[in-house]
Design a protein around this motif. Structure first.
Motif, PDB file in Angstrom:
ATOM      1  N   MET A 158       0.857  -1.174   0.000  1.00 30.97           N
ATOM      2  CA  MET A 158       0.000   0.000   0.000  1.00 30.97           C
ATOM      3  C   MET A 158       0.895   1.226   0.000  1.00 30.97           C
ATOM      4  SD  MET A 158      -2.954   0.831   2.687  1.00 30.97           S
ATOM      5  CE  MET A 158      -4.175   1.994   2.304  1.00 30.97           C
ATOM      6  N   VAL A 159       0.620   2.106  -0.877  1.00 27.16           N
ATOM      7  CA  VAL A 159       1.467   3.289  -1.074  1.00 27.16           C
ATOM      8  C   VAL A 159       0.966   4.405  -0.181  1.00 27.16           C
ATOM      9  CG1 VAL A 159       2.320   4.958  -2.713  1.00 27.16           C
ATOM     10  CG2 VAL A 159       1.897   2.607  -3.428  1.00 27.16           C
ATOM     11  N   SER A 160       1.877   5.067   0.587  1.00 23.33           N
ATOM     12  CA  SER A 160       1.530   6.240   1.418  1.00 23.33           C
ATOM     13  C   SER A 160       2.079   7.518   0.760  1.00 23.33           C
ATOM     14  CB  SER A 160       2.115   6.078   2.820  1.00 23.33           C
ATOM     15  OG  SER A 160       3.527   6.018   2.783  1.00 23.33           O
ATOM     16  N   LEU A 161       1.283   8.565   0.681  1.00 25.62           N
ATOM     17  CA  LEU A 161       1.662   9.832   0.027  1.00 25.62           C
ATOM     18  C   LEU A 161       1.495  10.992   0.999  1.00 25.62           C
ATOM     19  CD1 LEU A 161      -0.072   9.343  -3.419  1.00 25.62           C
ATOM     20  CD2 LEU A 161       2.365   9.159  -2.915  1.00 25.62           C
ATOM     21  N   PRO A 162       2.309  12.067   0.874  1.00 26.37           N
ATOM     22  CA  PRO A 162       2.116  13.259   1.715  1.00 26.37           C
ATOM     23  C   PRO A 162       0.818  13.950   1.349  1.00 26.37           C
ATOM     24  CG  PRO A 162       3.763  13.697   0.034  1.00 26.37           C
ATOM     25  CD  PRO A 162       3.427  12.217  -0.057  1.00 26.37           C
ATOM     26  N   GLU A 221      -6.757  10.652  -7.141  1.00 22.97           N
ATOM     27  CA  GLU A 221      -7.164   9.526  -7.993  1.00 22.97           C
ATOM     28  C   GLU A 221      -6.614   8.199  -7.435  1.00 22.97           C
ATOM     29  OE1 GLU A 221      -9.119   9.321 -10.623  1.00 22.97           O
ATOM     30  OE2 GLU A 221      -9.594  11.495 -10.597  1.00 22.97           O
ATOM     31  N   ALA A 222      -5.377   8.249  -6.979  1.00 19.30           N
ATOM     32  CA  ALA A 222      -4.774   7.033  -6.395  1.00 19.30           C
ATOM     33  C   ALA A 222      -5.507   6.643  -5.123  1.00 19.30           C
ATOM     34  CB  ALA A 222      -3.292   7.284  -6.116  1.00 19.30           C
ATOM     35  N   ASP A 223      -5.923   7.630  -4.328  1.00 14.30           N
ATOM     36  CA  ASP A 223      -6.653   7.352  -3.105  1.00 14.30           C
ATOM     37  C   ASP A 223      -8.014   6.734  -3.411  1.00 14.30           C
ATOM     38  OD1 ASP A 223      -6.980   7.444  -0.279  1.00 14.30           O
ATOM     39  OD2 ASP A 223      -8.206   9.256  -0.483  1.00 14.30           O
ATOM     40  N   ARG A 224      -8.699   7.215  -4.391  1.00 16.17           N
ATOM     41  CA  ARG A 224      -9.990   6.633  -4.765  1.00 16.17           C
ATOM     42  C   ARG A 224      -9.812   5.201  -5.317  1.00 16.17           C
ATOM     43  NH1 ARG A 224     -11.238  11.963  -6.600  1.00 16.17           N
ATOM     44  NH2 ARG A 224     -10.600  11.390  -8.716  1.00 16.17           N
ATOM     45  N   ALA A 225      -8.782   5.007  -6.126  1.00 15.85           N
ATOM     46  CA  ALA A 225      -8.510   3.661  -6.690  1.00 15.85           C
ATOM     47  C   ALA A 225      -8.195   2.672  -5.581  1.00 15.85           C
ATOM     48  CB  ALA A 225      -7.376   3.724  -7.700  1.00 15.85           C
ATOM     49  N   GLN A 226      -7.470   3.140  -4.544  1.00 18.95           N
ATOM     50  CA  GLN A 226      -7.132   2.282  -3.414  1.00 18.95           C
ATOM     51  C   GLN A 226      -8.383   1.917  -2.639  1.00 18.95           C
ATOM     52  OE1 GLN A 226      -4.174   0.961  -2.737  1.00 18.95           O
ATOM     53  NE2 GLN A 226      -4.937  -0.106  -0.920  1.00 18.95           N
ATOM     54  N   PHE A 229     -10.357  -0.592  -4.644  1.00 20.19           N
ATOM     55  CA  PHE A 229      -9.726  -1.925  -4.594  1.00 20.19           C
ATOM     56  C   PHE A 229     -10.030  -2.612  -3.277  1.00 20.19           C
ATOM     57  CE2 PHE A 229      -5.982  -4.270  -2.947  1.00 20.19           C
ATOM     58  CZ  PHE A 229      -6.086  -5.383  -3.717  1.00 20.19           C
ATOM     59  N   GLU A 230      -9.937  -1.867  -2.192  1.00 17.55           N
ATOM     60  CA  GLU A 230     -10.216  -2.449  -0.892  1.00 17.55           C
ATOM     61  C   GLU A 230     -11.687  -2.857  -0.790  1.00 17.55           C
ATOM     62  OE1 GLU A 230      -9.006   0.538   1.908  1.00 17.55           O
ATOM     63  OE2 GLU A 230      -6.854   0.121   1.635  1.00 17.55           O
ATOM     64  N   LYS A 231     -12.546  -2.122  -1.343  1.00 19.15           N
ATOM     65  CA  LYS A 231     -13.983  -2.444  -1.338  1.00 19.15           C
ATOM     66  C   LYS A 231     -14.231  -3.724  -2.144  1.00 19.15           C
ATOM     67  CE  LYS A 231     -18.470  -0.502  -2.549  1.00 19.15           C
ATOM     68  NZ  LYS A 231     -19.191   0.620  -3.148  1.00 19.15           N
ATOM     69  N   MET A 232     -13.645  -3.840  -3.320  1.00 17.48           N
ATOM     70  CA  MET A 232     -13.813  -5.000  -4.181  1.00 17.48           C
ATOM     71  C   MET A 232     -13.208  -6.247  -3.505  1.00 17.48           C
ATOM     72  SD  MET A 232     -15.488  -4.169  -6.904  1.00 17.48           S
ATOM     73  CE  MET A 232     -15.109  -5.421  -8.119  1.00 17.48           C
ATOM     74  N   GLN A 251      -5.579  -1.318 -11.199  1.00 18.25           N
ATOM     75  CA  GLN A 251      -5.949   0.107 -11.395  1.00 18.25           C
ATOM     76  C   GLN A 251      -5.397   0.947 -10.253  1.00 18.25           C
ATOM     77  OE1 GLN A 251      -7.384   1.250 -14.114  1.00 18.25           O
ATOM     78  NE2 GLN A 251      -7.419   3.376 -13.414  1.00 18.25           N
ATOM     79  N   ALA A 252      -5.474   0.399  -9.040  1.00 21.95           N
ATOM     80  CA  ALA A 252      -4.947   1.138  -7.890  1.00 21.95           C
ATOM     81  C   ALA A 252      -3.435   1.288  -7.996  1.00 21.95           C
ATOM     82  CB  ALA A 252      -5.331   0.415  -6.587  1.00 21.95           C
ATOM     83  N   GLN A 253      -2.739   0.217  -8.410  1.00 22.27           N
ATOM     84  CA  GLN A 253      -1.291   0.314  -8.570  1.00 22.27           C
ATOM     85  C   GLN A 253      -0.919   1.361  -9.650  1.00 22.27           C
ATOM     86  OE1 GLN A 253      -0.006  -3.717  -9.368  1.00 22.27           O
ATOM     87  NE2 GLN A 253       0.063  -4.300  -7.184  1.00 22.27           N
ATOM     88  N   LEU A 254      -1.673   1.382 -10.741  1.00 18.94           N
ATOM     89  CA  LEU A 254      -1.416   2.377 -11.810  1.00 18.94           C
ATOM     90  C   LEU A 254      -1.566   3.799 -11.293  1.00 18.94           C
ATOM     91  CD1 LEU A 254      -0.844   2.975 -14.779  1.00 18.94           C
ATOM     92  CD2 LEU A 254      -3.313   2.745 -15.211  1.00 18.94           C
ATOM     93  N   ARG A 255      -2.621   4.000 -10.511  1.00 17.01           N
ATOM     94  CA  ARG A 255      -2.849   5.356  -9.987  1.00 17.01           C
ATOM     95  C   ARG A 255      -1.763   5.744  -8.988  1.00 17.01           C
ATOM     96  NH1 ARG A 255      -5.872   8.288 -13.292  1.00 17.01           N
ATOM     97  NH2 ARG A 255      -7.739   7.114 -13.976  1.00 17.01           N
TER      98      ARG A 255
END
Length: 577
Positions: free
Chosen positions: A1-5, A164-169, A172-175, A192-196
């Protein structure tokens, strides 16, 4: 799981430069207004100096015109007046004022060349330099604003990719948590989440790079470019201030440089004023106008208790020619002595200047002798030159005919001889005045008077012989010696000349006591003959009988002229004028 500032943190990190850019732009605007005001001040000072130079030129011109206006005119009476020390001092003042005006022209010229022209050229250079500096400032400002816009775009892109990456994540977690979703859908959501997340990482890297670049540019902008530009503008402004200060100093120096010369002009005026010598001027007036006449003697008492027949006074005033005998005919010999009432001859005087007082006559004769001697010298110089030319022609016939100058040499010789005779004649008169030769005899003077009566140019010389500017009366012969010349036949013939014919009659309106020489006493109501009408001087010449005639005020008598007689005697009146 990617963390962003969080994007808000990045946004806060770069929010300050926007305000700095605006402040920097405001400072440029303020500096631009101030420097323009400085140029306006400089141009105003240039205009002030230019108007000062125009005033100096106008003042100098007016001073020169004033000096020229009061300069004596050449070959005029005014030029003769400048022989006195007071008038010479005034002339020196006029000349110094002309030099004084020249110094004001120097002030104008120096201010024009050293201030007006220099500052005008400097203003043009200043405007170009100012334009260049503010162009560089605006360019730097535009560059930092462009960098700021690039940073803002990179930041917004990074923020968008993070969202966008946060929404994709989240999707993904919902699916992944939904048991009803197929494995394939979950895998697809994960990819899709990894791409974002990858896109967000790329945007982060780009934003980080852009941010570093902007910070570097901003540091360069605020710590290097802008300070350099401001420094140049400051130096430019300081040079302007120094330049206007130097110009003001030059303004004073230009005036100070001419002060010694102006002071010298004023010193010369003071020196001329101190040279005024009232004693010398008074002596010059005395020398110019002294007549040489002797004061008249006492007037004898006239006894009016005798019959109304006025006797002629035997005083020095009535002694016509020093012969010591009374004159029975007033109209003959005495008519030359009526100097207070006879008009001066406005025509040319006698050649020997006998119409002038002795001292004035001596000066005129001396001037004439000097003038004739100068003419003789000129003629002799011309003769010598022609003689040399003739010698050259004789030695070198090809240069000219020697005989061609003989006629001119003969003319010059005749002219020289005539001028020498003239000199001898005037020197004789001069010697007579100075007492080196005996005075002319009475008979010779009378013969001259007869000749002058026949020639209009010599008319009234007898009366003018006895005129004096100070109102005195004398004869050419010395009254101190009272020389008595024996009467000749010519004297008797002169005494017996015909009296003036009557031209009418007159009636005395008032009693007039004729106490001055040449006048006649009349009683109120008395009838008399008119022999010469009023010439405009307020006196009428009348006759009582054969022995008594003289002048009375025209306002004292009522005149009845005989028109025919008046017409007949017109030529005689013109001669007497």
């Amino acid at each position: 799981m990617v963390s962003l500032p969080h994007p808000s943190l990045l946004h806060g990190a770069v929010s300050a430069p926007c305000l700095c850019c605006r402040k920097g732009k405001d400072q440029f605007d303020n500096l631009e207004k101030h420097t323009q005001w400085g140029i306006d001040v400089l141009e105003k000072y240039i205009k002030f100096v230019k108007e000062r130079t125009e005033i100096e030129l106008s003042y100098a011109k007016q001073l020169r015109n004033l000096s020229k206006k009061y300069q004596p005119k050449k070959n005029s009476k005014e030029e003769e007046e400048y022989r006195y020390t007071s008038t010479r001092a005034f002339l020196a003042t006029l000349n110094e004022m002309n030099d004084y005006a020249g110094q004001h022209e120097v002030i104008s010229e120096n201010m024009t060349s050293l201030i007006t022209a220099e500052l005008t050229r400097y203003v043009q250079e200043l405007k170009q330099e100012r334009k260049s500096h503010f162009h560089d400032g605006r360019k730097a400002q535009q560059h930092i604003e462009t960098c700021w816009k690039q940073l803002e775009a990179s930041k917004r892109r990074f923020e968008r990719d993070c969202k966008e990456a946060d929404r994709a994540q989240q999707y993904f977690e919902k699916m992944d948590a939904d048991i009803n979703v197929t494995k394939a859908d979950v895998e697809k959501a994960r990819q899709q989440a990894q791409l974002r997340h990858q896109m967000a990482e790329d945007s982060k890297a780009e934003y980080s790079s852009t941010l570093q670049k902007f910070n570097s540019e901003q540091h360069e902008h605020y710590y290097t470019h802008i300070p350099n530009i401001f420094q140049k503008i400051q130096e430019m402004e300081e040079r302007r201030i120094v330049r206007i200060g130097e110009s003001m100093k030059t303004f004073a120096e230009v005036d100070r440089q001419v002060i010694p010369i102006i002071g010298k002009c004023l010193d010369e005026i003071t020196k001329a004023a101190e040279s005024v010598d009232h004693k010398n001027d008074s002596q010059m007036v005395i020398e110019a106008f002294k007549s040489g006449f002797e004061p008249p003697g006492d007037v004898d008492f006239e006894d009016f208790t005798q019959p109304m027949k006025r006797t002629v006074s035997e005083s020095s005033l009535s002694n016509s020619r020093g012969d010591g005998k009374s004159e029975p005919k007033f109209g003959s010999k005495s008519k030359g002595k009526l100097w207070p009432f006879i008009k001066k001859n406005k025509g040319a005087g006698p050649e020997d200047f006998s119409n002038l007082p002795p001292e004035q006559r001596r000066k005129k004769l001396q001037q004439k002798v000097d003038e004739l001697n100068r003419d003789i010298q000129k003629e002799m110089d011309s003769r010598d030159a022609l003689t040399k030319m003739k010698d050259v022609y004789i030695k070198n016939p090809q240069m000219g005919d020697a005989a061609s100058v003989d006629h001119r040499l003969a003319e010059l010789g005749q002219n020289i001889e005539k001028l020498r005779l003239e000199v001898q004649k005037f020197e004789g008169w001069l010697a007579e005045v100075e007492g080196r030769l005996p005075a002319r005899s009475e008979q010779h003077r009378r013969q001259s008077g007869v000749y002058e009566a026949q020639n209009p140019s010599g008319v009234n010389s007898c009366a003018q012989d006895r005129e004096s500017p100070d109102g005195s009366y004398t004869e050419e012969q010395s009254q101190e010696t009272e020389m008595k010349v024996p009467a000749t036949d010519f004297d008797d013939e002169f005494d017996d000349e015909e009296p003036l014919p009557t031209i009418g009659t007159c009636k005395a309106l008032y009693t007039f006591e004729g106490q001055n020489e040449g006048t006649i006493s009349v009683a109120e109501g008395e009838m008399l003959y008119v022999i010469e009408e009023d010439k405009g001087d307020g006196w009428t010449r009348i006759r009582r009988n054969e022995d008594e005639e003289g002048y009375v005020p025209t306002s004292y008598v009522e005149v009845y002229l005989d028109k025919n007689a008046k017409d007949v005697h017109k030529p005689l009146q013109k001669i007497s004028e």
